[in-house]
Design a protein around this motif. Sequence first.
Motif, mmCIF file in Angstrom:
data_model
loop_
_atom_site.group_PDB
_atom_site.id
_atom_site.type_symbol
_atom_site.label_atom_id
_atom_site.label_comp_id
_atom_site.label_asym_id
_atom_site.label_seq_id
_atom_site.Cartn_x
_atom_site.Cartn_y
_atom_site.Cartn_z
ATOM 1 N N ASP A 173 11.106 9.354 -9.615
ATOM 2 C CA ASP A 173 12.117 10.360 -9.938
ATOM 3 C C ASP A 173 13.065 9.756 -10.973
ATOM 4 O O ASP A 173 13.925 8.930 -10.647
ATOM 5 C CB ASP A 173 12.880 10.774 -8.685
ATOM 6 C CG ASP A 173 13.813 11.958 -8.950
ATOM 7 O OD1 ASP A 173 13.828 12.456 -10.091
ATOM 8 O OD2 ASP A 173 14.531 12.361 -8.011
ATOM 9 N N VAL A 174 12.897 10.157 -12.230
ATOM 10 C CA VAL A 174 13.669 9.563 -13.323
ATOM 11 C C VAL A 174 15.147 9.939 -13.228
ATOM 12 O O VAL A 174 16.022 9.171 -13.640
ATOM 13 C CB VAL A 174 13.066 10.006 -14.680
ATOM 14 C CG1 VAL A 174 13.881 9.465 -15.840
ATOM 15 C CG2 VAL A 174 11.629 9.541 -14.779
ATOM 16 N N THR A 175 15.457 11.100 -12.664
ATOM 17 C CA THR A 175 16.858 11.532 -12.618
ATOM 18 C C THR A 175 17.718 10.600 -11.761
ATOM 19 O O THR A 175 18.938 10.524 -11.954
ATOM 20 C CB THR A 175 16.940 12.957 -12.049
ATOM 21 O OG1 THR A 175 16.342 12.993 -10.751
ATOM 22 C CG2 THR A 175 16.223 13.921 -12.959
ATOM 23 N N VAL A 181 10.639 7.894 -22.255
ATOM 24 C CA VAL A 181 10.623 9.208 -22.901
ATOM 25 C C VAL A 181 11.119 10.282 -21.930
ATOM 26 O O VAL A 181 11.928 11.155 -22.297
ATOM 27 C CB VAL A 181 9.196 9.529 -23.402
ATOM 28 C CG1 VAL A 181 9.103 10.961 -23.905
ATOM 29 C CG2 VAL A 181 8.784 8.552 -24.507
ATOM 30 N N GLU A 182 10.644 10.239 -20.696
ATOM 31 C CA GLU A 182 11.100 11.212 -19.701
ATOM 32 C C GLU A 182 12.579 11.030 -19.387
ATOM 33 O O GLU A 182 13.302 11.995 -19.127
ATOM 34 C CB GLU A 182 10.264 11.057 -18.430
ATOM 35 C CG GLU A 182 10.525 12.144 -17.399
ATOM 36 C CD GLU A 182 9.670 11.977 -16.165
ATOM 37 O OE1 GLU A 182 9.797 12.807 -15.245
ATOM 38 O OE2 GLU A 182 8.869 11.009 -16.120
ATOM 39 N N TYR A 183 13.045 9.782 -19.418
ATOM 40 C CA TYR A 183 14.464 9.475 -19.165
ATOM 41 C C TYR A 183 15.366 10.167 -20.189
ATOM 42 O O TYR A 183 16.444 10.671 -19.862
ATOM 43 C CB TYR A 183 14.640 7.956 -19.203
ATOM 44 C CG TYR A 183 16.043 7.448 -19.004
ATOM 45 C CD1 TYR A 183 16.605 7.351 -17.743
ATOM 46 C CD2 TYR A 183 16.817 7.036 -20.092
ATOM 47 C CE1 TYR A 183 17.888 6.874 -17.558
ATOM 48 C CE2 TYR A 183 18.097 6.549 -19.925
ATOM 49 C CZ TYR A 183 18.633 6.466 -18.650
ATOM 50 O OH TYR A 183 19.903 5.993 -18.476
ATOM 51 N N VAL A 184 14.910 10.202 -21.429
ATOM 52 C CA VAL A 184 15.693 10.856 -22.489
ATOM 53 C C VAL A 184 15.570 12.373 -22.389
ATOM 54 O O VAL A 184 16.559 13.099 -22.564
ATOM 55 C CB VAL A 184 15.229 10.339 -23.865
ATOM 56 C CG1 VAL A 184 15.877 11.144 -24.985
ATOM 57 C CG2 VAL A 184 15.553 8.861 -24.014
ATOM 58 N N GLU A 185 14.373 12.862 -22.114
ATOM 59 C CA GLU A 185 14.170 14.321 -22.069
ATOM 60 C C GLU A 185 14.950 14.975 -20.940
ATOM 61 O O GLU A 185 15.444 16.093 -21.083
ATOM 62 C CB GLU A 185 12.673 14.616 -21.914
ATOM 63 C CG GLU A 185 11.844 14.254 -23.143
ATOM 64 C CD GLU A 185 10.363 14.478 -22.907
ATOM 65 O OE1 GLU A 185 9.990 14.732 -21.736
ATOM 66 O OE2 GLU A 185 9.579 14.381 -23.868
ATOM 67 N N LYS A 186 15.105 14.301 -19.780
ATOM 68 C CA LYS A 186 15.792 14.873 -18.627
ATOM 69 C C LYS A 186 17.247 14.429 -18.507
ATOM 70 O O LYS A 186 17.865 14.586 -17.458
ATOM 71 C CB LYS A 186 15.049 14.504 -17.345
ATOM 72 C CG LYS A 186 13.658 15.097 -17.263
ATOM 73 C CD LYS A 186 13.001 14.778 -15.935
ATOM 74 C CE LYS A 186 11.621 15.405 -15.841
ATOM 75 N NZ LYS A 186 10.976 15.108 -14.529
ATOM 76 N N SER A 232 16.610 14.527 -28.666
ATOM 77 C CA SER A 232 15.936 13.851 -29.784
ATOM 78 C C SER A 232 16.385 12.407 -29.946
ATOM 79 O O SER A 232 16.142 11.793 -30.986
ATOM 80 C CB SER A 232 16.201 14.622 -31.083
ATOM 81 O OG SER A 232 17.603 14.684 -31.335
ATOM 82 N N THR A 233 17.058 11.846 -28.929
ATOM 83 C CA THR A 233 17.507 10.447 -28.995
ATOM 84 C C THR A 233 16.292 9.548 -29.199
ATOM 85 O O THR A 233 15.309 9.634 -28.442
ATOM 86 C CB THR A 233 18.226 10.059 -27.690
ATOM 87 O OG1 THR A 233 19.356 10.909 -27.516
ATOM 88 C CG2 THR A 233 18.671 8.615 -27.734
#
Length: 977
Positions: A551-553, A861-866, A874-875
């Motif tokens: 769970d990246v969040t 990538v998922e860490y930035v998207e969520k 777009s970081t």
Amino acid sequence: KAEEEEAARKKAEEEEAARQKAEEEEAARKKAEEEEAARKKAEEEADRRKAKEDEEALKKAKSPRPKVGFAIAEKEESPRASNGGESGPSESSRRAKVAYEDKENKESNDVKLVVQKPRPGTGPQSKLTDLDGQEVKLLTPTTNIVRSRARPTGRRRPPTRVAAKERLAQQEERKQEEEERRKKRMEEARQKSQALERVKSQKFRENKVKTAAAVMTADEREERREKAKKDFLKRSTSMKKNNFVGKKLTPRGPPMGGVNMAELNSKMKEKKSVGKGLPYKLYQCKGKRRIRVVLVDTKVESLNEGDVFILDMIKVLYVWHGARHTPLKKAKGVEITVRLKNVERKNAKIVNLFSRGDEDDDSEFWQALGGDFSSKKQVKPAEPRGNDIIFEKDLDEKTNLYRVLEMDDNYDDEEDDEGSSGSAIRSGSSGSVIHGGKYFALEEVDGKLIQSMLDKRFAYVLDCPPGEGFAWIGKESPQPMRQAAMTHLREIYSDRPSYCVISRVVSGGESIFFKEKFSNWADNTPMSGGQKKTGFSFGRKKKAKVVAKLDVTKLYQFHPPEENMVDEGQGEVERWMLVGKTLQEETPEFPKNHFWSGESYNILYTWMKGNAFRYIIYYWQGRECHKQDKGQAALLIGDVVKVVKSRNGEPVQERVVEQKETMHFHMIFKERFVVHRGKQPALKDLPLSGTALYHVRGFHGLADTIKAVEVPLDISVFSPQDAYILHTPQEQWVWHGSGSTRECQDRAMKLATEIRTVRRTSHKGEPIVVRQGKELVAFWKALGNTISFAPVSHLKRPVQLRMFYCSSTSGSFAVKEVFNFAQEDLSPESVFIVDAVNEVYVWKGPWAPESDEQEAMKVAVEYVEKAFDGRLQSTPVKKITGGKEPAKFAVLFHAWRGHVSDGDDAVDVGALVKELSRTYTYADLTSGNYPKGLDKTRLESYMNDEEFTKVFDMNKEQFYELPLWIRTQKRQDVGLY
């Protein structure tokens, strides 16, 4: 219809009237009951009051009443006498009643006079005589006698105005006296506190004086050893001359104070010898359902043919099996010996002996039991099977667990405990035990012995008759309670046989034999010391291990661990440095808050807790220190421990590495923590000369962790988040980054002043402050005219930098945050994610596995998207390889040292993840036409399902259910390995 309505209305009115009448009757009844209850209560109160008055009247009637006497006061000769000036008593003499009280001694002739002084200048001088006509001297020559009678206690004369004033004056006097007593008590308490502080200071100074004697050089140690040898030879020669060798010396007669030291020493030896046991211990395995292991006397007579016995000879463990032993007893004997060998008796030898013929002919075994092989005739025959059940019940009844409880000061050992909750209090033969000024007794714990009975806040005594006793010490139990537990245990075993053993076990470090006393001990050591090995099971499908998706969040939750602070850093600091192969204590003149990165230091921190000194030994290791010096300094920490023990203390040791110091370690140097490069100079070489640059930063914005660390003169790694100190022989500069905090800027000014104590400069006054973007030409000149900041414009405002450790060593891929991260955390075998808010980096060590790298890139990538902290989706996410770090990555760390890449070799992780996530044809995979980064051990997984089935004649699910060696063979057959 009208008649029906009228009838309904009348009916409703009648019902309403009946309801109201019922309510009034109920209210009247309640009121009558309340009045009756009040009347009865008043009558009872009156009866109690009357009984009390009668009792008081009876007491007054029985009490003795004061005696009343009379005395005659005659006027002395006066010019106003009516008898013509004749002397002697006249008819105008007046009679007065004087009340007096007899003293405790009835023969006393003292008379208490009740007198009243007249106003000045009035009244004649008077004489006073008692009933016998004897003259009584008045208190003053002008005192008039007034009547005083003993009035009944119940009657009271109304107070006059004068009496009221006197009463008020007395009250004021009492208040003043109480205030004076309170001030006196406060003054005495203050004086006692000052005296205690003086004693503590004196004791601390004495302890510091002892340090020089405790830490000696190698030559001093050798000299002391030679002197001790000479003294020993001298004493032994003198004893031989006087024929004292082999004789027992006892003191003659009682010494000072009337105490017989010989008797006292014998009692102390007896106390110490309680529970020592024999050199070799013999354990019996006996029981029916649950085999018990009990200690028995180490002799041949203890053996019997129906049980299994374990002889513990430390290096050799004998297991003797009786001729009629049961399989459960044999299994228990083997289990105990194997666990002893794996845990408590490393490398011990296990010898199994069987009582069949000559199979147990082992001379060492029989000699340890006090006989030889011929003594086997003394072995008892096997008991009936039913005796094992009786043995279990009898042992359970005799085994008792006691909790050590602190009692009140007025606790009476002989007090009946009928009012207790059902547990008996056992106080031993000498009553409750006193330790630390407190009383401790034993409370029996009822029930079957289970592990949950033991509470870490208490100490327990476990009595296992006839041979074993344990004192279990909880981790949170107070020290006096621990001592009381051992005292109680010694008292219980003071009259037990000599083979009995008592031992002290600590929570978490229990022995095997202690755990055996409990029926459900959770962490029993396995026999093999590891997991059970199983063979192949053909035709049996294994369940696939279900791994929970990360769970990246949850990575956005910032919860730094709280450090357990022993104090606020107000204690005393002593420091030793490794010089050659010995420790050398630094002189008080040397600044103890300055460290050099090429050294190792041992720091002794002393503080007060209650009325006792506490000690912590930190051994700090610099990042430039040689490994051999680090190990030598760690070995010599024993010298500092000796210093603490000479002060009657027990130290706590803690290893501290540069850039990974704890908050408490920072606080003991009181905001003046500075780390220099290289080796520490001698005191005579201070202050140093030359130019130096220091990087100022703390952990996560905590002001107490801010320190200054010397770095190379390289402006390319200047971080806008921090402050820097540039020290030159002519000037001193403090550079403030645009993203630095106010606390960091203020601390940089203080640290710049502190650096002047060890570095020479002609600069006077406050350092010159320069801000980012407004630097002076002289500042660039001092740095060598280099103006090349790293491209980190996104760090020109305060941001929270974070770093995460990525690994799959536990069997599943996991991400864990690294708090207070430093450059030393970047291990070459690992993968890390560094979050700089506006940029995210995936750092890969040279030896890190590719699977961890791919998973870390997907998580980044998922860490930035969520992200929900306001950053853009777009970081950019960049991949960096260890050893090729660019300057914009190095500025994220405190005091970066090492090579910094000139260019920017970072790879866009987003595009790379997309390439690694798509499918490839069989032709691309066999020809090598695929991007770098694919897992070469699982190339078949990148094909689509249709082509996979065509190549392997099975689907992916069937393929991955095959054993590993078969999958590898099939990959080789199709050219994908």
